[in-house]
Design a protein around this motif. Structure first.
Motif, PDB file in Angstrom:
ATOM      1  N   GLY A  93       0.796  -1.216   0.000  1.00 41.98           N
ATOM      2  CA  GLY A  93       0.000   0.000   0.000  1.00 41.98           C
ATOM      3  C   GLY A  93       0.831   1.269   0.000  1.00 41.98           C
ATOM      4  N   ILE A  94       2.100   1.176   0.396  1.00 45.39           N
ATOM      5  CA  ILE A  94       2.969   2.354   0.345  1.00 45.39           C
ATOM      6  C   ILE A  94       3.476   2.510  -1.085  1.00 45.39           C
ATOM      7  CG2 ILE A  94       5.162   3.350   1.094  1.00 45.39           C
ATOM      8  CD1 ILE A  94       2.898   3.571   3.131  1.00 45.39           C
ATOM      9  N   GLU A  95       3.138   3.650  -1.685  1.00 46.93           N
ATOM     10  CA  GLU A  95       3.468   3.885  -3.088  1.00 46.93           C
ATOM     11  C   GLU A  95       4.661   4.815  -3.267  1.00 46.93           C
ATOM     12  OE1 GLU A  95      -0.107   5.421  -4.797  1.00 46.93           O
ATOM     13  OE2 GLU A  95      -1.279   3.613  -4.335  1.00 46.93           O
ATOM     14  N   ASP A  96       5.012   5.555  -2.226  1.00 45.15           N
ATOM     15  CA  ASP A  96       6.011   6.593  -2.413  1.00 45.15           C
ATOM     16  C   ASP A  96       6.694   6.889  -1.078  1.00 45.15           C
ATOM     17  OD1 ASP A  96       6.849   9.002  -4.327  1.00 45.15           O
ATOM     18  OD2 ASP A  96       6.513   9.816  -2.340  1.00 45.15           O
ATOM     19  N   ILE A  97       8.018   6.887  -1.079  1.00 44.04           N
ATOM     20  CA  ILE A  97       8.790   7.252   0.117  1.00 44.04           C
ATOM     21  C   ILE A  97       9.785   8.332  -0.275  1.00 44.04           C
ATOM     22  CG2 ILE A  97      10.279   6.473   1.988  1.00 44.04           C
ATOM     23  CD1 ILE A  97       9.268   3.646   1.532  1.00 44.04           C
ATOM     24  N   GLY A  98       9.753   9.449   0.432  1.00 46.77           N
ATOM     25  CA  GLY A  98      10.675  10.548   0.190  1.00 46.77           C
ATOM     26  C   GLY A  98      11.482  10.859   1.433  1.00 46.77           C
ATOM     27  N   LEU A  99      12.455  11.736   1.284  1.00 44.54           N
ATOM     28  CA  LEU A  99      13.333  12.126   2.381  1.00 44.54           C
ATOM     29  C   LEU A  99      13.702  13.593   2.211  1.00 44.54           C
ATOM     30  CD1 LEU A  99      15.385  11.103   4.735  1.00 44.54           C
ATOM     31  CD2 LEU A  99      17.072  11.122   2.882  1.00 44.54           C
ATOM     32  N   THR A 100      13.692  14.332   3.315  1.00 45.57           N
ATOM     33  CA  THR A 100      14.204  15.698   3.319  1.00 45.57           C
ATOM     34  C   THR A 100      15.467  15.728   4.169  1.00 45.57           C
ATOM     35  OG1 THR A 100      12.012  16.671   3.051  1.00 45.57           O
ATOM     36  CG2 THR A 100      13.734  18.093   3.924  1.00 45.57           C
ATOM     37  N   THR A 101      16.567  16.224   3.604  1.00 39.42           N
ATOM     38  CA  THR A 101      17.862  16.198   4.279  1.00 39.42           C
ATOM     39  C   THR A 101      18.623  17.489   4.017  1.00 39.42           C
ATOM     40  OG1 THR A 101      20.040  15.105   4.301  1.00 39.42           O
ATOM     41  CG2 THR A 101      18.807  14.977   2.265  1.00 39.42           C
ATOM     42  N   ASN A 102      19.550  17.803   4.908  1.00 44.83           N
ATOM     43  CA  ASN A 102      20.413  18.961   4.634  1.00 44.83           C
ATOM     44  C   ASN A 102      21.594  18.581   3.743  1.00 44.83           C
ATOM     45  OD1 ASN A 102      22.540  17.904   6.305  1.00 44.83           O
ATOM     46  ND2 ASN A 102      21.679  18.911   8.103  1.00 44.83           N
ATOM     47  N   GLY A 103      21.744  17.302   3.458  1.00 50.04           N
ATOM     48  CA  GLY A 103      22.703  16.855   2.460  1.00 50.04           C
ATOM     49  C   GLY A 103      24.121  16.631   2.934  1.00 50.04           C
ATOM     50  N   ILE A 104      24.446  17.010   4.154  1.00 52.90           N
ATOM     51  CA  ILE A 104      25.841  16.929   4.594  1.00 52.90           C
ATOM     52  C   ILE A 104      26.339  15.480   4.648  1.00 52.90           C
ATOM     53  CG2 ILE A 104      27.366  17.310   6.588  1.00 52.90           C
ATOM     54  CD1 ILE A 104      25.969  19.980   6.998  1.00 52.90           C
ATOM     55  N   LEU A 105      25.478  14.561   5.041  1.00 55.86           N
ATOM     56  CA  LEU A 105      25.859  13.151   5.124  1.00 55.86           C
ATOM     57  C   LEU A 105      25.362  12.334   3.931  1.00 55.86           C
ATOM     58  CD1 LEU A 105      25.085  12.541   8.915  1.00 55.86           C
ATOM     59  CD2 LEU A 105      27.316  12.964   7.867  1.00 55.86           C
ATOM     60  N   LEU A 106      24.831  13.014   2.934  1.00 54.08           N
ATOM     61  CA  LEU A 106      24.153  12.302   1.852  1.00 54.08           C
ATOM     62  C   LEU A 106      25.103  11.533   0.947  1.00 54.08           C
ATOM     63  CD1 LEU A 106      21.537  11.612   0.420  1.00 54.08           C
ATOM     64  CD2 LEU A 106      21.700  13.791  -0.805  1.00 54.08           C
TER      65      LEU A 106
END
Length: 333
Positions: A93-106
């Motif tokens: 049932g989960i169709e979409d997973i997103g993430l918000t990050t500051n990017g420093i550890l990305l």
């Protein structure tokens, strides 16, 4: 998995989008989100475990939740976050997973996150020079964020969205460089109007650099921006592309053009409190129910009660507005 009655509030808004904060900790100190020093973080025992988050999502899915976004604080400081992504991606049932990050550890985590099932990523970056970056964040790390953006594109995230908070008297000189950044790199740049969720209660309406001003500046100094017609009414950003088709720009005009009547979001804080609005003054304690192993229908009832109590809008533009006690880092972006 049987479907139950959807989550519809008293204004007819259907909720299918759950934002989950996994930590209130962060490795930078943006002034619109956190105090510069002496931040009081939650104890580890207060945070929801990955298993508790997974259970809550499994209860929420039959209510119509099919979109998830992981936030913080900075979510990538939570150890082994890709394991949580993998657990959530397997939930029917989960169709979409997103993430918000500051990017420093990305850069060091992008590959594992993508492999775990993450497909959408938003990177917060408010300035395009190390000096202005430090003015916003009160920390170093600009080069690491740029490295993280390139890593996200390299492993397959598409689109990569960059979120920039616009503040009058501080970011006017960043507008045109961000337009060129979108054109040169292929990332989607989205300007977000400065919101009253800072820890120091220093927000003033006069500090908000409005979306229409940014659109006018980009159109006059680079080339005209053209609205993108296929706009999802539940997406807070109004999207444009430069006239020649190169460079996508978005504008989240949460102060000048509130989108409350199209809101489809609920929020779970890192310590397990459910909020029906970013600016809500009330919370529902989901963690307490999870830790006594309450039955699913009891958790479901708590979610429905929270959604039912949702107000018409955030009232930032009225004399009735009261800033939440929790600042942004404690709520979840």
């Amino acid at each position: 998995m049987p479907e139950l009655l959807p989550l519809i509030d008293s204004f007819g808004r259907l909720h299918n989008n759950l934002r989950i904060s996994v930590t209130d900790r962060c490795n930078i100190r943006c002034f619109y989100c956190m105090p510069a020093e002496n931040v009081e973080f939650m104890d580890k025992e207060e945070l929801l475990t990955f298993e508790e988050i997974e259970r809550f999502v499994r209860v929420a899915v039959p209510l119509g939740i099919n979109k998830l976004r992981l936030t913080g604080g900075e979510p990538l400081v939570r150890r082994e976050l890709s394991n949580l992504v993998a657990k959530l991606a397997l939930i029917p049932g989960i169709e979409d997973i997103g993430l918000t990050t500051n990017g420093i550890l990305l850069a060091e985590q992008a590959s594992d996150l993508y492999a775990a099932g993450l497909r959408r990523i938003n990177i917060s970056l408010d300035a395009l020079t190390p000096e202005k970056f430090k003015e916003f964040t009160r920390r170093s790390g600009f080069e690491k964020v740029i490295e993280g953006i390139h890593a996200a594109k390299q492993v397959g995230f598409e689109p990569v969205k960059v979120n920039a908070v616009s503040v009058r008297g501080l970011t006017e000189d960043e507008i045109v460089p961000f337009g060129h950044f979108a054109r040169d790199t292929g990332v989607d740049v989205r300007f977000i109007e400065y919101m009253p969720l800072d820890a120091d209660n220093a927000w003033e309406r006069g500090k908000v650099l409005f979306a229409h001003e940014i659109i006018e500046r980009l159109s006059s100094e680079i080339m005209p921006l053209v609205p993108i017609g296929t706009h999802d009414e539940h997406t807070p950003a109004t999207e444009f592309v430069f006239e020649d088709g190169i460079g996508r720009m978005g504008f989240i005009a949460s102060i000048s053009q509130p989108f409350c009547m199209n809101c489809n979001r609920i929020r779970l804080t890192a310590d397990g409190k459910l909020r029906n609005c970013l600016f809500s003054l009330d919370e529902t304690d989901i963690r307490a129910l999870l830790r006594i192993n309450a039955p699913d229908d009891e958790i479901e009832a708590a979610v429905r009660s929270s959604v039912s109590a949702k107000k018409e809008g955030h009232e930032v533009n009225t004399a009735r507005f009261i800033q939440p006690v929790r600042p942004m880092y404690s709520i979840g972006g």
